[in-house]
Design a protein around this motif. Structure first.
Motif, PDB file in Angstrom:
ATOM      1  N   GLU B 127       0.828  -1.198   0.000  1.00  0.00           N
ATOM      2  CA  GLU B 127       0.000   0.000   0.000  1.00  0.00           C
ATOM      3  C   GLU B 127       0.867   1.254   0.000  1.00  0.00           C
ATOM      4  N   HIS B 128       1.889   1.244   0.856  1.00  0.00           N
ATOM      5  CA  HIS B 128       2.813   2.377   0.888  1.00  0.00           C
ATOM      6  C   HIS B 128       3.425   2.614  -0.478  1.00  0.00           C
ATOM      7  N   LEU B 129       3.843   1.502  -1.103  1.00  0.00           N
ATOM      8  CA  LEU B 129       4.510   1.647  -2.401  1.00  0.00           C
ATOM      9  C   LEU B 129       3.576   2.224  -3.439  1.00  0.00           C
ATOM     10  N   LEU B 157       7.307   8.205   4.213  1.00  0.00           N
ATOM     11  CA  LEU B 157       6.743   6.887   3.921  1.00  0.00           C
ATOM     12  C   LEU B 157       7.823   5.817   3.984  1.00  0.00           C
ATOM     13  N   GLU B 158       9.013   6.196   3.485  1.00  0.00           N
ATOM     14  CA  GLU B 158      10.098   5.229   3.509  1.00  0.00           C
ATOM     15  C   GLU B 158      10.469   4.878   4.949  1.00  0.00           C
ATOM     16  N   ALA B 159      10.380   5.911   5.797  1.00  0.00           N
ATOM     17  CA  ALA B 159      10.686   5.654   7.206  1.00  0.00           C
ATOM     18  C   ALA B 159       9.730   4.621   7.770  1.00  0.00           C
ATOM     19  N   ASP B 160       8.437   4.762   7.443  1.00  0.00           N
ATOM     20  CA  ASP B 160       7.467   3.761   7.874  1.00  0.00           C
ATOM     21  C   ASP B 160       7.888   2.376   7.422  1.00  0.00           C
ATOM     22  N   LEU B 161       8.282   2.316   6.122  1.00  0.00           N
ATOM     23  CA  LEU B 161       8.604   1.016   5.560  1.00  0.00           C
ATOM     24  C   LEU B 161       9.857   0.433   6.191  1.00  0.00           C
ATOM     25  N   ARG B 162      10.793   1.321   6.497  1.00  0.00           N
ATOM     26  CA  ARG B 162      12.011   0.813   7.142  1.00  0.00           C
ATOM     27  C   ARG B 162      11.668   0.191   8.478  1.00  0.00           C
TER      28      ARG B 162
ATOM     29  N   VAL C 198      12.385  -4.028 -17.051  1.00  0.00           N
ATOM     30  CA  VAL C 198      13.460  -3.834 -16.089  1.00  0.00           C
ATOM     31  C   VAL C 198      13.201  -4.714 -14.875  1.00  0.00           C
ATOM     32  N   VAL C 199      14.204  -5.505 -14.517  1.00  0.00           N
ATOM     33  CA  VAL C 199      14.134  -6.271 -13.272  1.00  0.00           C
ATOM     34  C   VAL C 199      15.060  -5.560 -12.297  1.00  0.00           C
ATOM     35  N   LEU C 200      14.444  -4.986 -11.260  1.00  0.00           N
ATOM     36  CA  LEU C 200      15.178  -4.087 -10.385  1.00  0.00           C
ATOM     37  C   LEU C 200      15.265  -4.704  -8.998  1.00  0.00           C
ATOM     38  N   VAL C 201      16.472  -5.167  -8.632  1.00  0.00           N
ATOM     39  CA  VAL C 201      16.643  -5.709  -7.283  1.00  0.00           C
ATOM     40  C   VAL C 201      17.042  -4.577  -6.359  1.00  0.00           C
ATOM     41  N   THR C 202      16.264  -4.371  -5.296  1.00  0.00           N
ATOM     42  CA  THR C 202      16.596  -3.303  -4.358  1.00  0.00           C
ATOM     43  C   THR C 202      15.983  -3.618  -3.013  1.00  0.00           C
ATOM     44  N   HIS C 203      16.535  -3.033  -1.964  1.00  0.00           N
ATOM     45  CA  HIS C 203      15.864  -3.164  -0.680  1.00  0.00           C
ATOM     46  C   HIS C 203      15.344  -1.807  -0.223  1.00  0.00           C
ATOM     47  N   GLU C 204      15.489  -0.787  -1.096  1.00  0.00           N
ATOM     48  CA  GLU C 204      15.047   0.548  -0.724  1.00  0.00           C
ATOM     49  C   GLU C 204      13.684   0.850  -1.341  1.00  0.00           C
ATOM     50  N   ALA C 205      12.746   1.249  -0.504  1.00  0.00           N
ATOM     51  CA  ALA C 205      11.405   1.528  -0.995  1.00  0.00           C
ATOM     52  C   ALA C 205      11.401   2.709  -1.963  1.00  0.00           C
ATOM     53  N   ARG C 206      12.231   3.731  -1.680  1.00  0.00           N
ATOM     54  CA  ARG C 206      12.230   4.893  -2.566  1.00  0.00           C
ATOM     55  C   ARG C 206      12.696   4.529  -3.960  1.00  0.00           C
ATOM     56  N   VAL C 207      13.586   3.541  -4.036  1.00  0.00           N
ATOM     57  CA  VAL C 207      14.026   3.075  -5.351  1.00  0.00           C
ATOM     58  C   VAL C 207      12.933   2.224  -5.980  1.00  0.00           C
ATOM     59  N   ALA C 208      12.324   1.375  -5.139  1.00  0.00           N
ATOM     60  CA  ALA C 208      11.264   0.512  -5.652  1.00  0.00           C
ATOM     61  C   ALA C 208      10.080   1.329  -6.147  1.00  0.00           C
ATOM     62  N   ALA C 209       9.940   2.539  -5.622  1.00  0.00           N
ATOM     63  CA  ALA C 209       8.817   3.383  -6.025  1.00  0.00           C
ATOM     64  C   ALA C 209       8.910   3.786  -7.489  1.00  0.00           C
ATOM     65  N   TRP C 210      10.055   3.584  -8.112  1.00  0.00           N
ATOM     66  CA  TRP C 210      10.174   3.863  -9.547  1.00  0.00           C
ATOM     67  C   TRP C 210       9.628   2.715 -10.373  1.00  0.00           C
ATOM     68  N   SER C 211       9.236   1.628  -9.716  1.00  0.00           N
ATOM     69  CA  SER C 211       8.773   0.459 -10.474  1.00  0.00           C
ATOM     70  C   SER C 211       7.281   0.547 -10.712  1.00  0.00           C
ATOM     71  N   ASP C 212       6.780  -0.356 -11.523  1.00  0.00           N
ATOM     72  CA  ASP C 212       5.347  -0.440 -11.740  1.00  0.00           C
ATOM     73  C   ASP C 212       4.719  -1.421 -10.763  1.00  0.00           C
ATOM     74  N   ARG C 213       5.549  -2.310 -10.217  1.00  0.00           N
ATOM     75  CA  ARG C 213       4.999  -3.427  -9.457  1.00  0.00           C
ATOM     76  C   ARG C 213       6.172  -4.017  -8.701  1.00  0.00           C
ATOM     77  N   ARG C 221      11.303 -17.637  -1.176  1.00  0.00           N
ATOM     78  CA  ARG C 221       9.991 -17.726  -1.824  1.00  0.00           C
ATOM     79  C   ARG C 221       9.550 -16.331  -2.230  1.00  0.00           C
ATOM     80  N   SER C 222       8.829 -16.262  -3.350  1.00  0.00           N
ATOM     81  CA  SER C 222       8.454 -14.946  -3.853  1.00  0.00           C
ATOM     82  C   SER C 222       6.968 -14.719  -3.617  1.00  0.00           C
ATOM     83  N   ARG C 223       6.603 -13.466  -3.562  1.00  0.00           N
ATOM     84  CA  ARG C 223       5.199 -13.129  -3.367  1.00  0.00           C
ATOM     85  C   ARG C 223       4.924 -11.935  -4.270  1.00  0.00           C
ATOM     86  N   ASP C 224       3.984 -12.123  -5.181  1.00  0.00           N
ATOM     87  CA  ASP C 224       3.648 -11.039  -6.091  1.00  0.00           C
ATOM     88  C   ASP C 224       2.555 -10.215  -5.435  1.00  0.00           C
ATOM     89  N   MET C 225       2.897  -9.002  -4.975  1.00  0.00           N
ATOM     90  CA  MET C 225       1.982  -8.239  -4.143  1.00  0.00           C
ATOM     91  C   MET C 225       0.755  -7.779  -4.903  1.00  0.00           C
TER      92      MET C 225
END
Lengths: 781, 180, 229
Positions: B127-129, B157-162, C198-213, C221-225
């Motif tokens: 949801e955050h994303l 929001l990122e802080a929440d996620l962290r 693009v297959v984007l491996v990241t652990h940062e949400a701000r980076v992941a926010a550039w993705s579509d999904r 195990r994977s989980r498709d949100m």
């Protein structure tokens, strides 16, 4: 900065060297092993003079020459000895027949009693060989019962093949094998003569040429793992060490590594010494006990190696600034300048120039100038090579991708590339110079025998002329023999005593005489005159005219003031027929009278010495052994010589052998260091290589690029080495007053060996390269 | 979401006046352009705020143009007003008390009721994303001010996620502590 | 879970172990042309292994990977290499630029691996460098440029062959926020404009926010949100 601070920093570095985790440990081990190998080689070198003198002492002690014109009178303290040394395939066997003439006869060194007739004493190695069953043919030749062993005091090395056999009825100064009457063993005229200046120079040059690459190698070994070390030092800077401290810590590490290296080297040397007794290098073996480094030289090694290690480390760190957050290589290194690099070989030339031509007039060379001059020449290679590589690669155009990658890498770090091949280049340059020197002065140490080895391969001198016929016949029946020619010779003068002219008289049947000269017709009883092709001077002609007066007598074995001769008159026929010598005569120096047996006065027979010339099927294995066995059977005191077109001075040969042994050791050593540094470079780039493979880079491309990376600098290095080597060779030849010639096949062979070492090393790095580029390499991220 | 609800509108308007006197309507437009992306400021609120500021002597009326209506007044900031803006900028905001956030409650409840807390986390992250994607997209199209303001929200929001990630990593420990 | 039609790269039930530890334990994945999918999850969850499997760098122990209708797991090593050269692009955390090559040569490298002549490859490389605003660095070596610039060069290198899938493993991991943002913006813009996945491996949400999904990997195990939500 207090001494205590110094000591503390050095100690810290030393501790890092041994406790710096697995990486630090591996680095120290690499350095230690590298330095150790170098040290072992250095110790070996310092031990060489000892080995040479120890061997020389044995040689002198067991020498059995007399150089006397008259045989000694027989006494109760004399010994008759015949030199019946032989060959077993390619190995030389020293053999003597001994016949004591009284209870006080001298024993040879290493022997405590005389063998009786039919018995022999053997060296341990010969005993082993004879017992092995492999040497059946040699056993047949030495049919004596083995009753004892010769002690180390009488042997040059543990693998030397020696026997002393008992004999009866030896005749001193007869024909065949050298037979002497001795009152004592030992060189009657110990070597006091001034060493030959050219040989001395060659010894010096060999040492410099072999030790220089070892020095280069040790310098390289100290730098193993340098990049990791720098990173660790950066971490130390971060916690507050200043630049000087890091340098001292690095010096401490290098010091510790080299000290461990000294220990490893001493260990390697001792271990090598233990096995030294059981190996034979180019036909020579050594007693481990002889391999004793001279204490002073060993001390010098022990001090010089750590000092060099520290010096090299500090020099290598000169271009590097260790910052707290990493290592900064001084950004754009100044372009390498040519002039001072050229100055080195020029300075070397300047030192050597005054000695040009001195080898001729028995002059002497200043040892220090020779060493310094040669050193400067060779250091010139190490100085010129980085410049050459830098200039050359800067001009290279990128071609195919693998080439492109290699060229770019070389452009970025041409210094590293040049450093890795420096050792090989120096070794090859030195070897080429030596090779030229050897080839050039070879003429001075080689006698042309004028003999044609295709006409006869063995020449057997018999102890007694009367055996010529039976010996020739027996040998003709031997397996593998195509022809055997029996001839007997004596001297011929114009007067019974104190003859002014001396010619030869050669006795043989018509067939045998035809091996020497073209005879239009020949029957037993004929006599011919022969003018030897080498005896064409006015004097020679006058001599022939004086002796060969048709219708007059000449005298076989004329006597002289102090020598009793047989002086048997022989009639020179009224119509003397002249024969022309064959171009490929078996006796190219024959000059005088050719006599068929019926024409020879019986009384002259004792004066003759007999020889059998043997032509054989050389394709047959062991054919020489068969002939030697037959000869030994018909005449145990026969002397057998292999016919070679040239004969080489023994000292010269041993020097050349030494050089070849040394050069191979050095090149192997350098190959090892090259391998280590290349593997290290690959490890540094492991991640990058994995990334390149992830893109889909073919491994072939990567492999080829690695190959180019070594092939390019080594090609340049070898070109430079060839040029400098030939230059130095020419200088050395001028010094020994020999003609300057370049033997291109030898130059190519030596550069080829250098290239081969690099190629082999590169091939050895390919499997690790392939392993490293497996995609798993990415996993560490 | 991207608006500045929590901010002091009075201080913001004062700050806008610092660059020069403005009419009330200009003030509203300037505010909306810079800060009011989602919700434009009601003019009534501008009027009320300016009255309060006038009363407190932080602004003064610079002049009144002829015509009808209250928006003819031109306001200028007073020295006291400038001092007030300075003081406001210089004083730190009190960090909000996040301890009793709904997210925390949900996670603890999920644990207490033996539900899969990782699911809560994954769902929340998703949801955050979703929101963060919208913000990222707006940032990409917007100007500098958009970027600044969206980044502000994104970092929160990122802080929440962290916190969620960390919680996920600690779930095992949390479970033993809560259930025990 | 059945992937929707039109997926470019689909993986099902991937398993991969390194020794006794299972890095992937039944992971699934799919991506469309022009789609940016973030692979998220804590460290050691198997994100990178999933990327390596999808890219054909590592062969999974079991499971299937279909790229444009071809089964990747049965291809030989050299076939997979050829596929990576031609169809895929890569961005790593630390650029992994070849230090001795200039920037433009680095960008041109994948083209040259495919046999494009040097001049032509470098011309193409330069247009990509312009697009990523690093064309002024063309003669510089990677050691002489900043981390952000280097990573942009790396993105140009990943895109220069016109790949259909770009694999990016923590592409902003070594960068500060501003440079990270810029690299993500340029990467996603460029990929979308060329319709590359693009297959984007990241652990940062701000980076992941550039993705579509995003998909989440946890314990292999994977989980498709999107689809499980």
């Amino acid at each position: 900065m207090s001494a205590r601070q110094y000591a503390r920093d050095l100690g810290m570095g030393a501790r890092f060297a041994v406790t710096g985790g697995r990486e630090g440990w591996v680095r120290t081990a690499l350095t230690a092993v590298g330095v150790g190998m170098g040290v072992a080689l250095l110790l070996l070198t310092t031990a060489l003079p000892g080995v040479v003198s120890a061997r020389h002492a044995v040689e002198e002690a067991r020498a059995d020459y007399t150089f006397a014109v008259h045989p000694l009178p027989k006494g109760d303290d004399t010994l008759l000895l015949a030199d019946t040394g032989t060959w077993w395939r390619t190995k030389s066997v020293r053999g003597r027949l001994l016949e004591p003439e009284g209870p006080k006869a001298p024993l040879p060194p290493g022997v405590d009693r005389f063998p009786a007739k039919g018995e022999m004493l053997v060296s341990p190695a010969l005993g082993e060989l004879l017992a092995s069953g492999d040497a059946q043919l040699l056993r047949e030749r030495l049919p004596y019962r083995i009753t004892g062993t010769i002690g180390a005091k009488g042997l040059l090395g543990p693998r030397e093949l020696v026997y002393y056999a008992g004999a009866e009825g030896l005749k001193p100064k007869a024909g065949g094998a050298r037979t002497e009457r001795l009152r004592t063993f030992g060189d009657p005229q110990p070597d006091t003569a001034q060493a030959d200046p050219v040989l001395l120079m060659m010894v010096l040059v060999v040492f410099v040429v072999l030790l220089m690459p070892v020095a280069v190698f040790i310098a390289a070994a100290v730098r193993f793992g340098g990049e990791r070390r720098d990173r660790r030092l950066a971490a130390l800077r971060l916690v507050g060490a200043d630049g000087r401290t890091t340098r001292r810590i690095a010096a401490g590490e290098a010091l510790a590594g080299s000290l461990i290296g000294l220990v490893v080297g001493a260990g390697l040397f001792l271990a090598g010494r233990r096995i030294a007794g059981s190996v034979t290098v180019m036909g020579e073996s050594f007693y481990p006990a002889y391999l004793d480094p001279s204490p002073l030289l060993a001390l010098l090694v022990a001090l010089a190696v750590p000092a060099c290690a520290v010096l090299v480390t500090l020099l290598a760190m000169r271009g590097v600034v260790i910052e707290p957050l990493g290592v900064v290589r001084t950004a754009v290194p100044a372009r390498r300048r040519l002039w001072w690099r050229l100055l080195l070989p020029l300075a070397g030339l300047a030192l050597l120039y005054p000695m040009f031509g001195q080898g001729h007039s028995g002059g002497d060379f200043n040892q220090y100038l020779v060493i310094a001059g040669v050193l400067l020449f060779l250091i010139g290679v190490t100085a010129l090579l980085p410049w050459l590589v830098e200039r050359a690669v800067a001009r290279l155009d990128p071609g195919p991708l693998s080439w492109h990658l290699a060229v770019r890498r070389l452009q970025l770090s041409s210094g590293t590339a040049a450093r890795t091949v420096n050792g090989v280049a120096v070794a090859v340059a030195g070897a080429i110079a030596l090779q030229m020197l050897f080839a050039g002065v070879q003429g001075q140490y080689e006698k042309n025998t004028g003999k044609d080895p295709s006409r006869a391969q063995l020449e057997i001198a018999l102890s007694d002329h009367s055996r010529v016929g039976p010996a020739a016949a027996a040998i003709a029946r031997t397996k593998g023999v195509r022809a055997s020619v029996g001839l007997a010779t004596a001297s011929l003068g114009e007067k019974p005593r104190d003859a002014d002219a001396a010619l030869d008289v050669i006795v043989g049947d018509c067939a045998s005489l035809r091996e020497l000269a073209h005879l239009p017709s020949c029957r037993d009883g004929d006599t011919f005159a022969l003018a030897g092709p080498e005896y064409g001077t006015e004097f020679d002609r006058a001599s022939r005219d004086a002796v060969l007066r048709p219708g007059h007598d000449a005298y076989i074995d004329p006597g002289y003031a102090d020598v009793q001769g047989l002086s048997v008159p022989v009639a020179v026929p009224e119509h003397l027929r002249w024969a022309t010598a064959r171009g490929d005569s078996l006796m190219p120096r024959a000059n005088g009278l050719l006599v068929t047996p019926a024409a020879l006065p019986k009384a002259a027979e004792p004066a003759l010495s007999g020889e059998v010339f043997v032509r054989m099927d050389q394709a047959l294995p062991d054919v020489q052994e068969y002939v030697r066995n037959t000869a030994a059977r018909v005449d145990p005191v026969a002397d057998i010589m292999a016919v070679t077109p040239t004969e080489t001075s023994a000292r010269y040969t041993s020097l050349r052998t030494g050089m070849l042994i040394g050069a191979s050791c050095v090149l192997m050593l350098i190959g090892a260091s090259l391998l280590v540094s290349q593997l290290e470079q690959l490890r540094e780039r492991r991640k990058l290589l994995s990334a390149l493979v992830a893109f889909g880079t073919r491994r072939r491309t990567l492999g080829l690029s690695v190959l180019w990376q070594s092939a390019l600098p080594i090609t340049l290095g070898l070109l430079l080495a060839a040029a400098v080597g030939m230059g130095l060779g020419a200088v050395l030849l001028r010094m020994s007053a020999a003609e300057v010639t370049v033997v291109w096949p030898d130059v190519l062979a030596l550069t080829g060996v250098g290239a081969g070492v690099v190629l082999a090393v590169t091939l050895l790095t390919l499997p690790p390269l392939l392993r490293m580029t497996r995609p798993d390499g990415l996993r560490t991220e | 979401m991207c608006s500045v609800l929590a901010m002091s509108i009075g201080h913001t308007l004062l700050g806008l006046l610092e660059s020069g006197p403005r009419h009330g309507y200009d003030l509203k437009r300037a505010f909306d352009d810079t800060f009011g992306h989602d919700r434009p400021l009601a003019y009534g609120q501008v009027y009320a705020t300016m009255s309060r500021l006038l009363r407190n002597g932080l602004v003064e009326v610079d002049g009144i143009e002829a015509g009808d209506g209250p928006d003819r007044k031109r306001y200028a900031i007073t020295d006291a007003g400038i001092t007030d803006v300075e003081r406001w900028l210089a004083s730190p905001e009190k960090p909000e008390d996040y301890l009793r956030s709904t997210l925390y409650t949900k996670v603890v409840l999920a644990l207490l009721t033996h539900r899969d807390a990782a699911d809560v986390l994954d769902t929340q992250r998703s949801e955050h994303l979703r929101t963060m994607r919208v913000l990222t997209d707006r940032k990409r199209r917007g100007d500098l001010a958009d970027q600044l303001i969206c980044d502000h929200a994104l970092f929160h929001l990122e802080a929440d996620l962290r916190w969620l990630e960390l919680t996920a990593a600690r779930l095992d420990r949390l479970r033993t502590e809560v259930v025990a | 879970m059945t992937p929707p039609d039109g997926s470019l790269l689909v993986a099902r039930d991937l398993r991969k172990s390194y020794g006794p530890t299972a890095a992937l334990d039944g992971a699934a994945f799919s991506v469309h042309p022009g789609e940016v999918v973030a692979v998220m999850g804590p460290s050691g969850s198997g994100k990178s292994t999933l990327l390596h499997c999808l890219a054909g760098i590592v062969r999974p122990d079991s499971g299937s990977i279909t790229y444009a209708g071809r089964e990747l797991t049965t291809l030989s090593d050299s076939e997979r290499s050829a596929l990576r050269r031609g169809e895929f692009g890569f961005v790593f955390q630390f650029g992994q630029l070849v230090p001795e090559l200039t920037c433009v040569e680095n960008v041109a490298l994948p083209l040259r691996l495919n046999g494009t002549p040097r001049k032509e490859a470098e011309r193409a490389a330069l247009t990509w460098m312009e697009r990523l605003e690093v064309d002024d660095l063309r003669r510089k070596r990677p050691g002489e440029v900043s981390g952000g610039q280097g990573q942009r060069v790396a993105v140009a290198r990943a895109l220069v062959t016109g790949p259909r899938v770009v694999f990016a493993d923590e592409p902003t991991g070594a960068l500060d926020s501003l440079n990270g943002e810029r690299v993500m913006e340029l990467l996603t813009d460029a990929a979308r404009s060329t319709d590359a996945a693009v297959v984007l491996v990241t652990h940062e949400a701000r980076v992941a926010a550039w993705s579509d999904r995003e998909i989440v990997v946890r314990d292999g195990r994977s989980r498709d949100m999107e689809r499980s939500a």
